[in-house]
Design an enzyme around this catalytic site. Structure first.
Site, PDB file in Angstrom:
ATOM      1  N   ALA A   1       6.276  41.824  -1.685  1.00 42.05           N
ATOM      2  CA  ALA A   1       6.387  40.398  -1.360  1.00 42.05           C
ATOM      3  C   ALA A   1       7.533  39.821  -2.174  1.00 42.05           C
ATOM      4  O   ALA A   1       7.851  40.321  -3.262  1.00 42.05           O
ATOM      5  CB  ALA A   1       5.077  39.701  -1.704  1.00 42.05           C
TER       6      ALA A   1
ATOM      7  N   GLY B   1       3.631  44.779  -1.586  1.00 44.62           N
ATOM      8  CA  GLY B   1       3.435  44.440  -0.177  1.00 44.62           C
ATOM      9  C   GLY B   1       4.134  45.410   0.763  1.00 44.62           C
ATOM     10  O   GLY B   1       3.718  45.569   1.914  1.00 44.62           O
TER      11      GLY B   1
ATOM     12  N   GLU C   1       1.739  48.078   1.175  1.00 42.57           N
ATOM     13  CA  GLU C   1       0.601  47.548   1.951  1.00 42.57           C
ATOM     14  C   GLU C   1       0.939  47.438   3.441  1.00 42.57           C
ATOM     15  O   GLU C   1       0.116  47.753   4.293  1.00 42.57           O
ATOM     16  CB  GLU C   1       0.182  46.185   1.375  1.00 42.57           C
ATOM     17  CG  GLU C   1      -0.482  46.342   0.006  1.00 42.57           C
ATOM     18  CD  GLU C   1      -0.696  45.018  -0.712  1.00 42.57           C
ATOM     19  OE1 GLU C   1       0.283  44.262  -0.868  1.00 42.57           O
ATOM     20  OE2 GLU C   1      -1.834  44.743  -1.121  1.00 42.57           O
TER      21      GLU C   1
ATOM     22  N   GLU D   1       1.825  45.348  -8.756  1.00 39.80           N
ATOM     23  CA  GLU D   1       1.494  43.915  -8.955  1.00 39.80           C
ATOM     24  C   GLU D   1       0.934  43.633 -10.339  1.00 39.80           C
ATOM     25  O   GLU D   1       1.124  42.543 -10.877  1.00 39.80           O
ATOM     26  CB  GLU D   1       0.496  43.455  -7.885  1.00 39.80           C
ATOM     27  CG  GLU D   1       1.062  43.363  -6.473  1.00 39.80           C
ATOM     28  CD  GLU D   1       0.939  44.655  -5.671  1.00 39.80           C
ATOM     29  OE1 GLU D   1       0.742  45.738  -6.280  1.00 39.80           O
ATOM     30  OE2 GLU D   1       1.053  44.587  -4.437  1.00 39.80           O
TER      31      GLU D   1
HETATM   32  C1  LIG Z   1       1.938  41.458  -1.445  1.00 43.31           C
HETATM   33  C2  LIG Z   1       1.668  40.940  -2.771  1.00 43.31           C
HETATM   34  C3  LIG Z   1       0.489  40.116  -2.862  1.00 43.31           C
HETATM   35  C4  LIG Z   1       2.414  41.154  -3.896  1.00 43.31           C
HETATM   36  C5  LIG Z   1       3.636  41.879  -4.080  1.00 43.31           C
HETATM   37  O1  LIG Z   1       4.147  42.620  -3.274  1.00 43.31           O
HETATM   38  S1  LIG Z   1       4.362  41.557  -5.573  1.00 43.31           S
HETATM   39  C6  LIG Z   1       5.861  42.496  -5.547  1.00 43.31           C
HETATM   40  C7  LIG Z   1       5.634  43.926  -5.892  1.00 43.31           C
HETATM   41  N1  LIG Z   1       6.904  44.605  -6.026  1.00 43.31           N
HETATM   42  C8  LIG Z   1       7.524  44.744  -7.192  1.00 43.31           C
HETATM   43  O2  LIG Z   1       7.059  44.311  -8.234  1.00 43.31           O
HETATM   44  C9  LIG Z   1       8.853  45.462  -7.161  1.00 43.31           C
HETATM   45  C10 LIG Z   1       9.969  44.559  -7.648  1.00 43.31           C
HETATM   46  N2  LIG Z   1      11.248  45.227  -7.652  1.00 43.31           N
HETATM   47  C11 LIG Z   1      11.595  46.144  -8.586  1.00 43.31           C
HETATM   48  O3  LIG Z   1      10.838  46.505  -9.445  1.00 43.31           O
HETATM   49  C12 LIG Z   1      12.992  46.685  -8.496  1.00 43.31           C
HETATM   50  O4  LIG Z   1      13.776  45.827  -7.718  1.00 43.31           O
HETATM   51  C13 LIG Z   1      13.042  48.121  -7.890  1.00 43.31           C
HETATM   52  C14 LIG Z   1      12.413  49.125  -8.860  1.00 43.31           C
HETATM   53  C15 LIG Z   1      12.353  48.194  -6.542  1.00 43.31           C
HETATM   54  C16 LIG Z   1      14.540  48.520  -7.652  1.00 43.31           C
HETATM   55  O5  LIG Z   1      15.262  48.363  -8.837  1.00 43.31           O
HETATM   56  P1  LIG Z   1      16.867  48.355  -8.793  1.00 43.31           P
HETATM   57  O6  LIG Z   1      17.340  48.244 -10.198  1.00 43.31           O
HETATM   58  O7  LIG Z   1      17.362  49.489  -7.986  1.00 43.31           O
HETATM   59  O8  LIG Z   1      17.246  47.046  -7.970  1.00 43.31           O
HETATM   60  P2  LIG Z   1      17.159  45.518  -8.449  1.00 43.31           P
HETATM   61  O9  LIG Z   1      18.460  45.125  -9.057  1.00 43.31           O
HETATM   62  O10 LIG Z   1      15.946  45.285  -9.262  1.00 43.31           O
HETATM   63  O11 LIG Z   1      16.937  44.766  -7.053  1.00 43.31           O
HETATM   64  C17 LIG Z   1      18.016  44.462  -6.184  1.00 43.31           C
HETATM   65  C18 LIG Z   1      17.840  43.023  -5.726  1.00 43.31           C
HETATM   66  O12 LIG Z   1      16.605  42.932  -5.007  1.00 43.31           O
HETATM   67  C19 LIG Z   1      15.793  41.919  -5.584  1.00 43.31           C
HETATM   68  N3  LIG Z   1      14.373  42.280  -5.432  1.00 43.31           N
HETATM   69  C20 LIG Z   1      13.810  43.484  -5.563  1.00 43.31           C
HETATM   70  N4  LIG Z   1      12.511  43.417  -5.345  1.00 43.31           N
HETATM   71  C21 LIG Z   1      12.229  42.129  -5.073  1.00 43.31           C
HETATM   72  C22 LIG Z   1      11.024  41.426  -4.755  1.00 43.31           C
HETATM   73  N5  LIG Z   1       9.850  42.067  -4.641  1.00 43.31           N
HETATM   74  N6  LIG Z   1      11.107  40.109  -4.552  1.00 43.31           N
HETATM   75  C23 LIG Z   1      12.282  39.449  -4.619  1.00 43.31           C
HETATM   76  N7  LIG Z   1      13.467  40.066  -4.902  1.00 43.31           N
HETATM   77  C24 LIG Z   1      13.421  41.382  -5.127  1.00 43.31           C
HETATM   78  C25 LIG Z   1      16.217  41.884  -7.032  1.00 43.31           C
HETATM   79  O13 LIG Z   1      15.842  40.666  -7.634  1.00 43.31           O
HETATM   80  C26 LIG Z   1      17.723  42.066  -6.889  1.00 43.31           C
HETATM   81  O14 LIG Z   1      18.323  40.862  -6.476  1.00 43.31           O
HETATM   82  P3  LIG Z   1      19.170  39.947  -7.521  1.00 43.31           P
HETATM   83  O15 LIG Z   1      20.162  40.870  -8.150  1.00 43.31           O
HETATM   84  O16 LIG Z   1      19.750  38.886  -6.670  1.00 43.31           O
HETATM   85  O17 LIG Z   1      18.137  39.405  -8.473  1.00 43.31           O
END
Ligand SMILES: CC(C)=CC(=O)SCCNC(=O)CCNC(=O)[C@H](O)C(C)(C)COP(=O)(O)OP(=O)(O)OC[C@H]1O[C@@H](n2cnc3c(N)ncnc32)[C@H](O)[C@@H]1OP(=O)(O)O
Length: 257
Positions: A65, A108, A111, A131
């Site tokens: 998400a 998500g 999921e 999460e």
């Molecule tokens: C459904 C429900 C209830 C809950 C959820 O799903 S909560 C979300 C669960 N997911 C996560 O916690 C994963 C979050 N992301 C990461 O941990 C990392 O991005 C990664 C391990 C998947 C990849 O790392 P990497 O270093 O290769 O890439 P990043 O620089 O971190 O990401 C690139 C770009 O994408 C944005 N990003 C990534 N994931 C999300 C996200 N879940 N929501 C919003 N944005 C996301 C990240 O911020 C980056 O963008 P910016 O450079 O503009 O910040």
């Protein structure tokens, strides 16, 4: 509806939806879910589509998400809006959906993949429910579907630590139906979907419904349900066609009736 965050096409009887927010690793925001809802509804009502493939990019199926969109929500906003309720569109689809997962399928993203009927994974796929690291828990069915797929021990391990698991571990655990080389993933998913879409649609929908019933009923109830569906298929022309084609040593031509 014009699509900004997904790309949609049909290939023969296969509907293909690609999640397409590369700048955010396909993080699932409200816009993307609304578009996915719209595209799936169109495929559901399109007689020319028999199976759907849902995929992402090479780097990410979906990284969860959208955290930036969720961060400032309060309890009442989240509860009244029930934004996760809208995600159920994938689980409610009657036509089969194959998740073709390459790269990250986290939170998500994992999921949504589990709401599909089965997962084909690239050897690069990584699954997880991180999460807990954000101070929350899975909210789109992860605690339930992951536990049913991989059992309590591994679900607890993944959900309580937030660690990621690779494709091989996911296949061993029963989350993933098959692993294919990343370069072949989409081709294999479309080929598999085309095979399913070549079958009798009523039989495919009933097979899906019967398998899903196994998660919601006792064995005896599930078997009774299956038996009813099985006999009802003898009312279709496709049952006559399928069995006649076997006896006559030819390929069946199903009319989906
Ligand atoms: C459904 C429900 C209830 C809950 C959820 O799903 S909560 C979300 C669960 N997911 C996560 O916690 C994963 C979050 N992301 C990461 O941990 C990392 O991005 C990664 C391990 C998947 C990849 O790392 P990497 O270093 O290769 O890439 P990043 O620089 O971190 O990401 C690139 C770009 O994408 C944005 N990003 C990534 N994931 C999300 C996200 N879940 N929501 C919003 N944005 C996301 C990240 O911020 C980056 O963008 P910016 O450079 O503009 O910040």
């Amino acid at each position: 509806m014009t699509y900004d965050t997904i790309a949609v096409e049909t290939q023969g009887r296969v509907g293909l939806i690609r999640l397409n927010r590369p700048e955010a690793l396909n993080a699932l925001n409200a816009r993307l879910i609304a578009e996915l809802d719209d595209a799936l509804a169109k495929f559901e009502s399109d007689d020319g589509v028999g199976c759907v493939v849902l995929t992402g990019s090479e780097k990410a199926f979906a990284a969860g998400a959208d955290i930036k969109e969720m961060r400032d929500k309060g309890f009442v906003d989240a509860f009244l809006d029930d934004f996760i309720g809208r995600w159920d569109v994938v689980a409610r689809a009657r036509k089969p959906i194959i998740a073709a997962v390459s790269g990250f399928a986290l939170g998500g993203g994992c999921e949504i993949a589990m709401m599909c009927d089965f997962i084909l994974a690239a050897d690069t796929a990584v699954f997880g429910q991180p999460e807990i690291k954000l101070g929350v828990i899975p909210g789109a069915g992860g605690t339930q579907r992951l536990t049913r797929a991989v059992g309590k021990a591994k679900a607890m391990d993944l959900i309580l630590t937030g660690r990621m698991m690779g494709a091989e571990e996911a296949e061993r655990a029963g989350l993933v139906a098959r692993i294919v080389p990343a370069a072949d993933l989409l081709g294999e998913a479309i080929k598999t979907a085309a095979t399913i879409a070549s079958m009798s649609l009523p039989a495919v929908l009933m097979a899906k419904e019967a398998v899903n019933r196994a998660f919601e009923s006792t064995l005896a109830e599930g078997i009774r349900h299956e038996r009813g569906l099985f006999y009802s298929l003898f009312a279709t022309g496709d049952q006559k066609e399928g069995m006649s084609a076997f006896v006559e040593k030819r390929k069946p031509a199903f009319a989906n009736r």
